[in-house]
Design an enzyme around this catalytic site. Structure first.
Site, short mmCIF file in Angstrom:
data_model
loop_
_atom_site.label_atom_id
_atom_site.label_comp_id
_atom_site.label_asym_id
_atom_site.label_seq_id
_atom_site.Cartn_x
_atom_site.Cartn_y
_atom_site.Cartn_z
N ARG A 99 -12.39 8.43 -3.30
CA ARG A 99 -12.01 7.46 -2.34
C ARG A 99 -13.01 8.17 -0.77
NH1 ARG A 99 -7.78 3.39 -2.71
NH2 ARG A 99 -9.14 2.19 -0.86
N LEU B 148 -2.77 -9.26 12.21
CA LEU B 148 -2.72 -9.38 13.61
C LEU B 148 -4.62 -10.27 13.19
CD1 LEU B 148 -1.38 -6.38 14.56
CD2 LEU B 148 -1.07 -8.56 15.24
N CYS C 38 1.23 -1.14 0.38
CA CYS C 38 -0.04 0.00 -0.32
C CYS C 38 1.00 1.49 -0.68
CB CYS C 38 -0.68 -0.21 0.90
SG CYS C 38 -1.89 1.40 1.54
N ILE D 202 2.13 5.42 12.92
CA ILE D 202 0.86 4.28 12.94
C ILE D 202 1.58 3.94 11.61
CG2 ILE D 202 -1.26 3.65 12.24
CD1 ILE D 202 -0.75 5.23 15.35
N ASP E 218 -5.20 10.20 10.45
CA ASP E 218 -5.67 10.14 8.50
C ASP E 218 -6.03 11.46 8.68
OD1 ASP E 218 -6.19 7.53 8.21
OD2 ASP E 218 -7.88 7.27 8.94
C1 EPZ Z 1 -7.70 1.84 9.59
O1 EPZ Z 1 -6.89 0.88 8.51
C2 EPZ Z 1 -8.44 2.73 8.64
N1 EPZ Z 1 -9.10 2.09 7.29
C3 EPZ Z 1 -7.15 3.88 7.58
O2 EPZ Z 1 -7.96 4.60 6.99
C4 EPZ Z 1 -6.65 4.42 9.05
O3 EPZ Z 1 -5.92 4.92 8.40
C5 EPZ Z 1 -6.11 3.28 10.33
O4 EPZ Z 1 -7.37 2.18 10.49
C6 EPZ Z 1 -5.54 3.71 11.55
O5 EPZ Z 1 -6.22 4.92 12.22
C7 EPZ Z 1 -10.09 1.95 7.40
O6 EPZ Z 1 -10.41 1.62 8.31
C8 EPZ Z 1 -10.61 0.97 6.66
P1 EPZ Z 1 -4.85 -0.92 11.55
P2 EPZ Z 1 -6.49 -0.16 9.04
O7 EPZ Z 1 -4.85 -2.06 11.06
O8 EPZ Z 1 -7.04 -1.16 9.43
C9 EPZ Z 1 -0.33 -2.53 11.39
C10 EPZ Z 1 -8.05 6.20 5.32
O9 EPZ Z 1 -7.70 7.28 5.06
N2 EPZ Z 1 -1.00 -3.90 11.57
O10 EPZ Z 1 -5.04 0.12 12.25
O11 EPZ Z 1 -5.86 -1.14 8.07
C11 EPZ Z 1 -0.18 -1.50 10.79
O12 EPZ Z 1 0.73 -1.67 9.47
C12 EPZ Z 1 -7.47 5.03 5.26
O13 EPZ Z 1 -9.00 6.27 5.72
C13 EPZ Z 1 -0.19 -5.05 11.53
O14 EPZ Z 1 1.29 -4.62 11.16
O15 EPZ Z 1 -5.59 0.44 9.56
C14 EPZ Z 1 -0.23 -0.30 10.61
O16 EPZ Z 1 0.67 0.21 11.30
C15 EPZ Z 1 -6.08 5.10 5.96
N3 EPZ Z 1 -0.74 -5.86 11.63
C16 EPZ Z 1 -0.94 -0.18 12.18
O17 EPZ Z 1 -1.36 -1.75 13.18
C17 EPZ Z 1 -1.78 -6.21 11.20
O18 EPZ Z 1 -2.45 -7.38 10.75
C18 EPZ Z 1 -2.79 -0.20 12.52
O19 EPZ Z 1 -3.08 -0.41 11.44
C19 EPZ Z 1 -2.98 -5.20 10.83
C20 EPZ Z 1 -2.36 -4.24 10.99
#
Ligand code: EPZ
Length: 421
Positions: free
Chosen positions: A400, A127, A118, A330, A308
């Site tokens: 989007r 996770l 991404c 993050i 965000d």
């Molecule tokens: C959600 O993404 C949002 N997307 C994101 O919004 C937002 O930036 C993000 O949460 C953080 O608030 C949706 O809800 C659709 P995470 P998500 O799992 O769920 C790591 C926007 O602009 N991680 O909370 O994918 C990850 O790489 C978007 O609207 C793992 O390592 O975010 C990151 O560093 C962009 N393993 C951190 O955790 C995993 O299995 C937090 O990601 C999952 C995540």
């Protein structure tokens, strides 16, 4: 491809309606997979990401009717005929992974493409998988897909997330509603989108406690029922539009805005000298002083300052009095807007996860583009404060996540035009 032209035009005055939350709606829609009964979502935002989730659900056999111009989504999974989420759709939108938990919980099997890389970071889904494995799922990763099975059904488990993940919490929460016994999710995400999902699942008959705290307890039930649920207001759209008068000057009322959704962000605005007041209809943001003060930001899971809104806040810091340090904790690659802001005359130095922004008196319009949604909108905001024209290309990123953005800003006196191309 469309582009957007912004011409800096002085202070803004007016009101902006805040839509339902994209990221809440993207988690609520897959909840339909947990039941044969209808699920109706009201206050849905009209965005291309929602259309992508619609296409994904339809590819599984879900019936989706977009009513009232798309503000109401009527979903039904009674004729589900596939458990495979194809790469062609998943690669367009990472939130597609959210069908995994519900499919597995209700149908005992799922095949979901792995989302891949991404623009803002690696974003693995380990996770999501580990939480489901703790509930007894058997997972096999091959051909770029997760092949998941739960032959005797999922069973309740205690799982502690090693780091806070919004999506993994949502997947585990949905799956646990139909698992046998009690599931305890520790170090769960506390975002308002999680709370909204829990409220909807409870309306469907799920037994959930503790949403909004870091421990969520779910008592599995045999079946879920029909429900109608209004999508919570979009706190990121809210924060973005609150920054418009902060950057351009003036006073704007964000209709439907709620302080509890954006408290950490509002605290930062207060540090910069921007005023936020609660009104009967939402939140009013006013900038009366000539220049805002610089304020440092560290992004964190909710209730901390949201990642965000980091790009949009950086746009404000570009014209602040003083130097601000923005730390992104993050995502590892979420400063792609910085080189574009530099093209508009900003002073920014990026070292790893830290950006140091020294405010300048005035930005200058320039042709710019960005590779993700929030980076794109930060350039529109910067354009509001710039001298001359800012031409933003790759507008599909904006579409989007922002509904009718040019109309909403124009309603407050901004000069923002979409050029069809
Ligand atoms: C959600 O993404 C949002 N997307 C994101 O919004 C937002 O930036 C993000 O949460 C953080 O608030 C949706 O809800 C659709 P995470 P998500 O799992 O769920 C790591 C926007 O602009 N991680 O909370 O994918 C990850 O790489 C978007 O609207 C793992 O390592 O975010 C990151 O560093 C962009 N393993 C951190 O955790 C995993 O299995 C937090 O990601 C999952 C995540």
């Amino acid at each position: 491809m469309d582009s957007i032209v912004v011409t800096g035009n002085g202070p803004l005055e007016g009101e902006i309606p805040i839509a339902g939350a994209k990221n809440a709606c993207l988690a609520l829609m897959p909840a339909t997979l947990l039941t044969d009964a209808p699920l109706t979502l009201t206050n849905a935002p009209r965005l291309s990401d929602i259309r992508t989730m619609t296409a994904l659900l339809e590819s599984l056999g879900v019936e989706v009717a977009a009513l009232q111009g798309g503000q109401v989504l009527a979903l039904s999974s009674h004729a589900l005929d596939s458990e495979r989420a194809d790469y062609d759709i998943v690669r367009k939108m990472r939130a597609s992974i959210l069908v995994l938990g519900p499919l597995l919980a209700r149908h005992g099997r799922a095949e979901v493409s792995l989302p891949g890389g991404c623009a803002i970071g690696a974003r693995p889904v380990d996770l999501h998988l580990r939480a489901l494995e703790a509930m007894g799922a058997e997972l096999d990763l091959r051909d770029g897909y997760v092949h998941a099975r739960a032959p005797g059904g999922l069973r309740g488990a205690t799982f502690e997330f090693p780091l806070v993940s919004v999506g993994a919490t949502e997947n585990a929460l949905m799956a646990a509603t139909l698992a046998r016994g009690t599931t305890v999710l520790k170090n769960a995400a506390r975002e308002p989108e999680i709370v909204d999902l829990a409220h909807c699942l409870r309306r469907m008959g799920a037994r959930i406690e503790g949403e909004g705290t870091s421990t969520i307890t779910i008592e599995g039930v045999d079946a879920l029922d029909s429900a109608t649920h209004p999508v919570v207001a979009d706190r990121i759209e809210l924060g973005t539009f609150m920054l418009a008068p902060a950057i351009a000057g003036g006073s704007v009322e964000c209709l439907g805005g709620r302080l509890d959704l954006v408290q950490a962000f509002v605290d930062k605005l207060a540090e910069t000298g921007v005023e936020v007041t609660e009104t009967e209809r939402g939140l009013r943001v006013t900038r009366t002083n000539d220049r805002v003060r610089a304020a440092n930001v560290v992004t964190e899971p909710f209730p901390g300052f949201p990642t965000d809104l980091q790009a949009q806040f950086m746009a404000l810091m570009c014209i602040a009095d003083g130097t601000a340090v923005l730390e992104e904790r993050i995502f590892e690659n979420r400063f792609m807007h910085a080189p574009e802001l530099l093209r508009m005359g900003a002073q920014i130095e990026v070292h790893g996860g830290t950006a140091t922004v020294t405010g300048v008196e005035r930005l200058r319009g320039a042709p710019v583009m960005a590779t993700d949604l929030r980076a794109s909108v930060s350039l529109i905001l910067a354009g509001l404060a710039a001298e001359g024209e800012t031409l933003l290309s790759r507008v599909y990123h904006l579409d989007r996540g922002y509904e009718r953005i040019e109309e909403k800003l124009r309603g407050c006196g901004a000069r923002v035009e979409r050029v069809r191309g």
